[in-house]
Structure formats: C-alpha cells, structure tokens
Design a protein around this motif. Structure first.
Motif, PDB file in Angstrom:
ATOM      1  N   TYR A  35       0.849  -1.177   0.000  1.00  0.00           N
ATOM      2  CA  TYR A  35       0.000   0.000   0.000  1.00  0.00           C
ATOM      3  C   TYR A  35       0.894   1.240   0.000  1.00  0.00           C
ATOM      4  O   TYR A  35       2.004   1.226   0.512  1.00  0.00           O
ATOM      5  N   GLY A  42      -5.638   8.324   2.485  1.00  0.00           N
ATOM      6  CA  GLY A  42      -5.694   7.033   3.153  1.00  0.00           C
ATOM      7  C   GLY A  42      -4.713   6.045   2.554  1.00  0.00           C
ATOM      8  O   GLY A  42      -3.688   6.415   1.986  1.00  0.00           O
ATOM      9  N   LEU A  43      -5.050   4.775   2.665  1.00  0.00           N
ATOM     10  CA  LEU A  43      -4.203   3.699   2.151  1.00  0.00           C
ATOM     11  C   LEU A  43      -4.738   3.222   0.811  1.00  0.00           C
ATOM     12  O   LEU A  43      -5.912   2.881   0.697  1.00  0.00           O
ATOM     13  N   LEU A  45      -4.102   0.479  -2.364  1.00  0.00           N
ATOM     14  CA  LEU A  45      -3.422  -0.770  -2.705  1.00  0.00           C
ATOM     15  C   LEU A  45      -2.693  -0.634  -4.034  1.00  0.00           C
ATOM     16  O   LEU A  45      -3.271  -0.233  -5.038  1.00  0.00           O
ATOM     17  N   ASN A 101     -13.286 -15.631   4.261  1.00  0.00           N
ATOM     18  CA  ASN A 101     -13.421 -14.205   4.019  1.00  0.00           C
ATOM     19  C   ASN A 101     -13.017 -13.359   5.203  1.00  0.00           C
ATOM     20  O   ASN A 101     -13.006 -12.153   5.119  1.00  0.00           O
TER      21      ASN A 101
ATOM     22  N   LYS B   3     -17.204  -0.125  -1.619  1.00  0.00           N
ATOM     23  CA  LYS B   3     -16.539   1.072  -1.145  1.00  0.00           C
ATOM     24  C   LYS B   3     -17.099   1.458   0.204  1.00  0.00           C
ATOM     25  O   LYS B   3     -18.238   1.132   0.535  1.00  0.00           O
ATOM     26  N   TYR B  32     -17.000  -9.473   4.948  1.00  0.00           N
ATOM     27  CA  TYR B  32     -16.896  -9.157   6.360  1.00  0.00           C
ATOM     28  C   TYR B  32     -16.452  -7.709   6.519  1.00  0.00           C
ATOM     29  O   TYR B  32     -15.891  -7.114   5.607  1.00  0.00           O
ATOM     30  N   TYR B  87      -9.839   3.024  10.362  1.00  0.00           N
ATOM     31  CA  TYR B  87     -10.234   2.637   9.010  1.00  0.00           C
ATOM     32  C   TYR B  87     -11.271   1.520   9.055  1.00  0.00           C
ATOM     33  O   TYR B  87     -11.133   0.549   9.809  1.00  0.00           O
ATOM     34  N   SER B  91     -14.017  -6.710   3.255  1.00  0.00           N
ATOM     35  CA  SER B  91     -13.198  -7.694   2.546  1.00  0.00           C
ATOM     36  C   SER B  91     -14.007  -8.340   1.439  1.00  0.00           C
ATOM     37  O   SER B  91     -15.148  -8.744   1.628  1.00  0.00           O
ATOM     38  N   SER B  93     -14.770 -11.224  -1.425  1.00  0.00           N
ATOM     39  CA  SER B  93     -14.688 -12.681  -1.458  1.00  0.00           C
ATOM     40  C   SER B  93     -13.949 -13.133  -2.712  1.00  0.00           C
ATOM     41  O   SER B  93     -13.655 -12.344  -3.587  1.00  0.00           O
ATOM     42  N   GLN B  98      -8.467  -7.985  -3.201  1.00  0.00           N
ATOM     43  CA  GLN B  98      -8.075  -6.589  -3.322  1.00  0.00           C
ATOM     44  C   GLN B  98      -8.696  -5.817  -2.176  1.00  0.00           C
ATOM     45  O   GLN B  98      -9.735  -5.199  -2.301  1.00  0.00           O
ATOM     46  N   LEU B  99      -8.050  -5.880  -1.057  1.00  0.00           N
ATOM     47  CA  LEU B  99      -8.569  -5.242   0.143  1.00  0.00           C
ATOM     48  C   LEU B  99      -8.428  -3.735   0.039  1.00  0.00           C
ATOM     49  O   LEU B  99      -7.329  -3.222  -0.083  1.00  0.00           O
ATOM     50  N   THR B 100      -9.537  -3.058   0.080  1.00  0.00           N
ATOM     51  CA  THR B 100      -9.555  -1.619  -0.120  1.00  0.00           C
ATOM     52  C   THR B 100      -9.903  -0.891   1.167  1.00  0.00           C
ATOM     53  O   THR B 100     -10.922  -1.187   1.785  1.00  0.00           O
ATOM     54  N   PHE B 101      -9.050   0.031   1.547  1.00  0.00           N
ATOM     55  CA  PHE B 101      -9.308   0.859   2.720  1.00  0.00           C
ATOM     56  C   PHE B 101     -10.066   2.111   2.318  1.00  0.00           C
ATOM     57  O   PHE B 101      -9.896   2.631   1.236  1.00  0.00           O
ATOM     58  N   GLY B 102     -10.895   2.604   3.225  1.00  0.00           N
ATOM     59  CA  GLY B 102     -11.527   3.892   3.015  1.00  0.00           C
ATOM     60  C   GLY B 102     -10.542   4.992   3.394  1.00  0.00           C
ATOM     61  O   GLY B 102      -9.365   4.747   3.620  1.00  0.00           O
ATOM     62  N   SER B 103     -11.021   6.199   3.484  1.00  0.00           N
ATOM     63  CA  SER B 103     -10.151   7.346   3.789  1.00  0.00           C
ATOM     64  C   SER B 103      -9.836   7.450   5.268  1.00  0.00           C
ATOM     65  O   SER B 103      -8.940   8.176   5.665  1.00  0.00           O
TER      66      SER B 103
END
Lengths: 116, 111
Positions: A35, A42-43, A45, A101, B3, B32, B87, B91, B93, B98-103
C-alpha cells in the motif's frame, strides 16, 4: 518476534533512479500486499499476491512492479522513480486460508520514500 | 468491490464513548467488515471484525444492522492514547483479495 520487516525505513531518491523496497514476513502467510499512504488519501493498494508465484494489480499499480518468488519476500520496485511516488509505503500480509473471508492484515512499520 | 464512507474527523473527550460509523451500501453477501487503528508513523493495526449483529472484544464493539449497509465501531471510555486514524474495511470474497481501505476517520481525544 519480527512479523513484517520493511527496508529501508526511509530513503531520498533522485528522479529517474530505480528503487526496490524490501518486505519480508516470518509468519508463513500466503497473501502479501503493498500500500501507499498519502496525506488525505488514506491507504491505496498498489499490488498484491495471493500466494507465492502469483501477483495482481491493485488500485494504483502504474509505475510499480512486484515479484513473489517465495512465501516470505515481496519486493516492490520503482523502475524509474518520479516525484509523485513520494509517499509512505506499507507492506502487509495475511493468512487467507482456504477461501475464508475473514482477513486480518499485519502491517510493517512503513518505508518513507522521497523522490526529488 | 464494496466502497466505504466514513467521517473525516471526530473529536471527543477522555472518558466518553465514541461511535464511528462506516457506510458500505454495496457490501456483498460474503463480505466481512473489519476495523483498523493507525497511530502516526506506524502501520495500521487490527481492532475488530464482524459479519452481522454485534461483536465485542477487549478493545471495542462493532454493531452491524440487519441490512449490513453500515457498521459502527464503538470505543468505550476513550483515553488520550486512542487518538488515531480508524479505518473501516470491507473484505471481498474470492481469490482476488483486493482489500480496499476507506479514507479513515481521524479521532482526536481531548483532555
């Protein structure tokens, strides 16, 4: 207990130079991630790897490349650094199991890169 | 990919309960919800994770309504050391994680 180790901690780099950020984990996690973190964004990827031998593109992959020759190492390379790549880079890993998950990411302490 | 939307910042006082809400309107059935905490100059750290209803651990509680389109992280009796960015993460499935973080939400705890 090491967990995730990143190197270097910080680096100042001239534009156009090649740079590799190193990431090593000792938890035998199958998945690893890179990241970048910029103020107010933020972060994000860059690239990820679900298992050794495979990689995938994240949200902001341009200008970066990765490799996953083994389970423990996941280096991030900037072939020709540009000032917009000035950022803090975090490596992470997770044990994704067999289709589960529930994912807990373990992060390194970060590498601060400045491209002049 | 689902998102997430969080408030940019929140202030609180020591000893108060803090609730941070995250919106994830297009969360998938198998997703999750996970929350992370980040202190300056450190990597994020896992706090709590849940799928529905309520989850509680020694650090926080996570409330998820039946429609799962939002979640609320609850920090009981915050202290100055809880000042951090929080944050919310959903996640995805499948094999492409591609785990995406918010701001993130900057929580500032005041004395």
């Amino acid at each position: 207990i090491a967990g995730i180790t990143q190197a270097p901690t910080s680096q100042i780099l001239a534009a156009g130079r090649r740079m590799t950020l190193r990431c090593t984990q000792d938890m035998r996690h199958n998945a690893m991630y890179w990241y970048r973190q910029d103020l107010g964004l933020g972060l994000r990827l860059i690239h990820y790897s679900n298992t050794a031998g495979t990689t995938g593109k994240g949200e902001v992959p341009d200008g970066y490349s990765v490799s996953r020759a083994n389970t423990d190492d996941f280096p991030l390379t900037l072939a020709s650094a540009v000032p917009s790549q000035t950022s803090v880079y975090f490596c992470a890993s997770s044990d994704t199991g067999t289709g589960a998950n529930t994912v807990e990411l373990f992060f390194g302490e970060g590498s601060r890169l400045t491209v002049l | 990919l689902a998102k997430t939307t969080q408030p940019i910042s929140m202030d609180s006082y020591e000893g108060q309960e803090v609730n941070i809400t995250c919106s994830h309107n297009n969360i998938a059935t198998n997703d999750y919800i996970t929350w992370y905490q980040q202190f300056p100059s450190q990597g994020p750290r896992f706090i709590i994770q849940g799928y529905k209803t309520k989850v509680t651990n020694e650090v926080a509680s996570l409330f998820i309504p039946a429609d799962r389109k939002s979640s609320t992280l609850s920090l009981p009796r915050v202290s100055l050391s809880d000042t951090a960015v929080y944050y919310c993460l959903v996640s995805s499935s499948g094999s492409a994680r591609q785990l995406t973080f918010g701001s993130g939400t900057q929580l500032t705890v005041l004395p």
